[in-house]
Every structure is written in structure tokens, then in C-alpha cells.
Design a protein around this motif. Structure first.
Motif, short mmCIF file in Angstrom:
data_model
loop_
_atom_site.label_atom_id
_atom_site.label_comp_id
_atom_site.label_asym_id
_atom_site.label_seq_id
_atom_site.Cartn_x
_atom_site.Cartn_y
_atom_site.Cartn_z
N HIS A 71 -9.81 17.27 -3.44
CA HIS A 71 -9.84 16.21 -4.44
C HIS A 71 -8.55 16.22 -5.26
N ILE A 72 -7.97 15.02 -5.45
CA ILE A 72 -6.71 14.86 -6.16
C ILE A 72 -6.89 13.84 -7.28
N ILE A 73 -6.24 14.09 -8.40
CA ILE A 73 -6.26 13.15 -9.53
C ILE A 73 -4.86 12.62 -9.77
N THR A 74 -4.73 11.31 -9.90
CA THR A 74 -3.45 10.70 -10.24
C THR A 74 -3.73 9.47 -11.10
N THR A 75 -2.71 8.66 -11.35
CA THR A 75 -2.92 7.44 -12.15
C THR A 75 -2.59 6.21 -11.32
N GLN A 76 -3.02 5.08 -11.81
CA GLN A 76 -2.80 3.82 -11.09
C GLN A 76 -1.37 3.32 -11.20
N ILE A 77 -0.56 3.92 -12.08
CA ILE A 77 0.79 3.41 -12.31
C ILE A 77 1.88 4.31 -11.76
N GLU A 78 1.51 5.25 -10.90
CA GLU A 78 2.52 6.13 -10.33
C GLU A 78 3.47 5.36 -9.43
N HIS A 79 4.62 5.97 -9.16
CA HIS A 79 5.55 5.41 -8.18
C HIS A 79 4.86 5.40 -6.82
N LEU A 293 19.17 -15.17 -12.71
CA LEU A 293 19.93 -14.09 -13.35
C LEU A 293 20.98 -13.53 -12.39
N ASP A 294 20.59 -13.39 -11.14
CA ASP A 294 21.52 -12.88 -10.14
C ASP A 294 22.72 -13.82 -9.99
N LEU A 295 22.45 -15.12 -9.97
CA LEU A 295 23.54 -16.10 -9.88
C LEU A 295 24.44 -16.05 -11.11
N ALA A 296 23.85 -15.62 -12.24
CA ALA A 296 24.62 -15.52 -13.48
C ALA A 296 25.32 -14.18 -13.62
N GLY A 297 25.17 -13.32 -12.62
CA GLY A 297 25.84 -12.02 -12.65
C GLY A 297 25.10 -10.94 -13.41
N VAL A 298 23.80 -11.15 -13.63
CA VAL A 298 22.98 -10.16 -14.34
C VAL A 298 22.06 -9.48 -13.34
N ALA A 299 22.18 -8.16 -13.22
CA ALA A 299 21.35 -7.39 -12.29
C ALA A 299 20.08 -6.94 -13.00
N ALA A 300 18.94 -7.47 -12.59
CA ALA A 300 17.65 -7.10 -13.16
C ALA A 300 16.68 -6.91 -11.99
N ALA A 301 15.45 -6.53 -12.30
CA ALA A 301 14.48 -6.28 -11.24
C ALA A 301 13.10 -6.70 -11.69
N SER A 302 12.19 -6.79 -10.71
CA SER A 302 10.81 -7.14 -11.03
C SER A 302 9.98 -5.89 -11.28
N GLY A 303 10.56 -4.74 -11.07
CA GLY A 303 9.84 -3.47 -11.26
C GLY A 303 10.70 -2.36 -10.72
N SER A 304 10.12 -1.50 -9.93
CA SER A 304 10.88 -0.43 -9.29
C SER A 304 11.86 -1.03 -8.29
N ALA A 305 13.05 -0.43 -8.21
CA ALA A 305 14.05 -0.92 -7.25
C ALA A 305 13.54 -0.77 -5.82
N CYS A 306 12.60 0.15 -5.61
CA CYS A 306 12.06 0.37 -4.28
C CYS A 306 11.15 -0.77 -3.83
N THR A 307 10.70 -1.59 -4.78
CA THR A 307 9.80 -2.68 -4.43
C THR A 307 10.30 -4.03 -4.94
N SER A 308 11.55 -4.07 -5.40
CA SER A 308 12.06 -5.30 -6.00
C SER A 308 12.22 -6.43 -4.99
N SER A 314 3.68 -6.64 -10.18
CA SER A 314 3.80 -5.20 -10.37
C SER A 314 2.43 -4.53 -10.51
N HIS A 315 2.20 -3.47 -9.74
CA HIS A 315 0.94 -2.74 -9.84
C HIS A 315 0.82 -2.05 -11.19
N VAL A 316 1.96 -1.75 -11.81
CA VAL A 316 1.94 -1.10 -13.12
C VAL A 316 1.41 -2.08 -14.17
#
Length: 360
Positions: A71-79, A293-308, A314-316
Motif C-alpha cells: 500500500h502506497i500513499i501519495t497526493t493527487q497533485i504530484e508530478h 503569448l508565444d507570438l509575443a515572445g513570452v514563454a509561459a506554460a499551461s502547467g508542468s513543462a512535461c505536459t505543456s 491541469s490535474h493539479v
């Protein structure tokens, strides 16, 4: 890193002079990084990044402790490096409890304690969330794990350098790190494994890393990791103050340009990292905002870069129980040592223009 990509290109596991030179650099890097996080050099295992560190901790602890329970315990917002590993274990008969979080993205210590069962062998809770920056009560959770004899893993990838980490006093058995979060090289990470923790290796082959992680060591990457730690350690206070100031500047700019009703800041108001700002702009879709934002030269993301690259909400944010208009319009801004106030003003101006136009 450059000398270890050219003139000192020896294999650190070889006994010839070139190999000994690489081994010496490896040992020096291990000493510096372990001193930075307060553990013995023998307790630090180098990996290929945060994902491998998380996977090694989850799978390794589960396998080594399977005779005591499953049995393992974790949270719903983990990576996802933790969540997907847990989902994989479920297919092999393990039971996983995914604890909820509050509206700020913080897990309850009471919920963790209540979830513990006689067959619980591992608790995995991140130090600070990579999407909203909320800090988790890892010290209190670790105390519960210690009292009940359960292994405790902490994903500290996002926290390294930004939060105090002294593994000599923290009740933690396993902790994951990644070099690139300190502006070090990508594809290099580390896993702290306490002397008392039994963890089966994820990779098999050679006897590198005291037989805990087979494979030729990435000497150049590890040297780069240690150098990033050295640079960050020398200016840690100034860096934290700078990042906090940039974050505050961004919020103030958004307030000035959009008004208090024009945006929503997600995450804990005080228990948070200084370099992450997750903001929602109700009425504007995340996808449209990011494209503009990307067209305007601003680097942002919708969440983790691994899932952007994913268009899923976002599951978080979903786990935080936020309204759909908030979760569907969220963007994460991250601040680093090369950013300045002029860039913050330019980014806020771009956000204002895009949000105003899209809302019309």
C-alpha cells in the motif's frame, strides 16, 4: 563542463588515468551537492533527471518493501513521474491512496495520518508543487512516517535551492532532485537514499553508484550540476529576494492593467515558492492565451513543462476544486536568474493586450 566533454573524456569506472580523472571530478561534485543538501556523499545517487529519481524511489521502495505490504500513499497533485509510476504499480497488485488537497493545493497532515494502514510501505509527497508553487508540510508528514516505520519519499525537484533542505534533520528517506532547476544541465539528476532505506535498483548492469544505478556516469552533466549548485549557493539569498520581487512585480502589473477582477492567482498565498506564478484569466482559454503569448515572445506554460503540449486541464488545478472558468484559463509563469523588471513589464503588457482582445 567543457573539459569533461573533450580532454577529460574518460569513463569514471575505468582504472586508467583518464578514468581516474573523471572519477575525481565525480567525487568532488558529489561532495559539493551532498553538502548543499545536508547528507553524506554515500547517500547521493546520480540519475538521468528528476523523472528517473522519482521512478527509482517509487519502484525501488515498493519492490524492496513488498514483503511487508503493498500500500502506497501519495497526493493527487504530484508530478506525473510519481503519479504514473503509482498507476503502473496498481497494475501489479499494489493499492495506492491518492489524497485530495484544499483550494490552495495543500494536503492535510491529518488526511495523511488517517490513510496509513498496517500494510503501508511508502508515502510520497512533493516538497513544493511545480505548477502552483504551494509548499507541502513535509516535515510533519515525515514525522508520521518515521513514527510508523514507513518510507517517506519527497519530490524536491522544484524546491532545490528555493527552500531549506537539510537532510540531516528532515525526516525523509528518499528525495529527488534535477540539475536544470538550478540552471544546470538538463538530463542530470540525483536521488538521496538514506543509509537506513532499502531500495531496489531500477536499472541493472554495471556496479556504478554503489550498485544502485547501473550505467556509465554522465561526468560532464554531474560536474555541471555541482557548478550550478556552487553558483546558486553563493547568491542564494539575493536570488530568492530577486525572484520574489519579480513575482510581486508581475502581480502588481496585472492588477494595474486588468484590475482585481481581471485575473485570479492560484496556489497558497504565503506557503509557496518565490519563482512560480500560476494565474487564471476567466473568459480566455489557456490554449489561445499561450499561442498569443508565444507570438509575443513570452514563454509561459499551461502547467508542468512535461505536459505543456497537452490540451487537458491541469490535474493539479482540477484537484484543487477550482471553478471551470479558472482551470480552463490558467497559465504558469516562471522566473529565473536572467529575468529582470523590464521583461516583467513587457510580459504584463503583452498579457493585457492579448486578454483584452480575446475577451472582446
Amino acid at each position: 563542463m567543457l573539459p569533461y566533454l573533450s580532454e577529460y573524456f574518460g569513463n569514471a569506472s575505468s582504472t586508467h588515468r583518464a578514468g581516474r580523472d573523471a572519477r575525481s571530478a565525480l567525487n568532488a561534485a558529489r561532495d559539493r551537492i551532498s553538502a548543499f543538501i545536508g547528507c553524506s556523499p554515500a547517500e547521493l545517487v546520480f540519475t538521468g533527471g528528476g523523472t528517473e529519481s522519482d521512478n527509482t524511489a517509487i519502484f525501488g521502495a515498493a519492490e524492496a518493501s513488498s514483503g511487508r505490504g503493498r500500500h502506497i500513499i501519495t497526493t493527487q497533485i504530484e508530478h506525473h513521474a510519481v503519479l504514473h509510476a503509482c498507476e503502473r504499480l496498481e497494475k501489479f497488485g499494489y493499492e495506492v491512496t491518492y489524497l485530495p488537497v484544499d483550494k490552495f493545493g495543500q494536503v492535510s497532515v491529518r488526511d495523511v495520518e488517517a490513510a496509513v494502514r498496517p500494510d503501508t510501505v511508502l508515502i510520497s509527497v512533493m516538497y513544493a508543487n511545480n505548477e502552483v508553487g504551494t509548499i507541502q508540510p513535509v516535515k510533519e508528514i515525515g514525522a508520521i512516517a518515521r513514527e510508523k516505520g514507513i518510507l517517506f519519499h519527497v519530490d524536491a525537484v522544484q524546491a532545490l535551492g528555493h527552500l531549506p533542505i537539510d537532510l540531516g534533520s528532515l525526516p525523509v528517506d528518499l528525495m529527488s532532485f534535477s540539475a536544470h532547476k538550478l540552471s544546470g544541465p538538463k538530463g542530470t539528476g540525483a536521488l538521496y537514499i538514506a543509509r537506513s532505506a532499502r531500495v531496489a535498483p531500477l536499472l541493472y548492469g554495471g556496479s556504478q553508484e554503489r550498485k544502485r544505478r547501473a550505467g556509465t556516469e554522465n561526468t560532464a552533466g554531474i560536474v555541471g550540476f555541482a557548478e550550478a549548485v556552487k553558483i546558486f549557493e553563493g547568491a542564494r539569498y539575493e536570488m530568492q529576494q530577486k525572484l520574489e520581487k519579480l513575482r510581486q512585480e508581475m502581480v502588481m502589473e496585472l492588477e494595474r492593467r486588468l484590475g482585481s477582477g481581471g485575473y485570479v492567482v492560484n496556489g497558497h498565498p504565503t506557503e509557496r515558492l518565490p519563482h512560480i506564478l500560476n494565474v487564471s484569466f476567466p473568459g480566455v482559454s489557456t490554449e489561445s492565451l499561450l499561442m498569443n503569448l508565444d507570438l509575443a515572445g513570452v514563454a509561459a506554460a499551461s502547467g508542468s513543462a512535461c505536459t505543456s503540449g497537452s490540451l487537458e486541464v491541469s490535474h493539479v488545478l482540477r484537484s484543487m476544486g477550482l471553478p471551470e472558468e479558472v482551470t480552463a484559463s490558467a497559465v504558469r509563469f516562471s522566473f529565473g536568474r536572467t529575468n529582470d523588471e523590464a521583461q516583467i513589464a513587457a510580459a504584463a503588457e503583452a498579457v493585457q493586450d492579448i486578454v483584452t482582445r480575446l475577451r472582446r
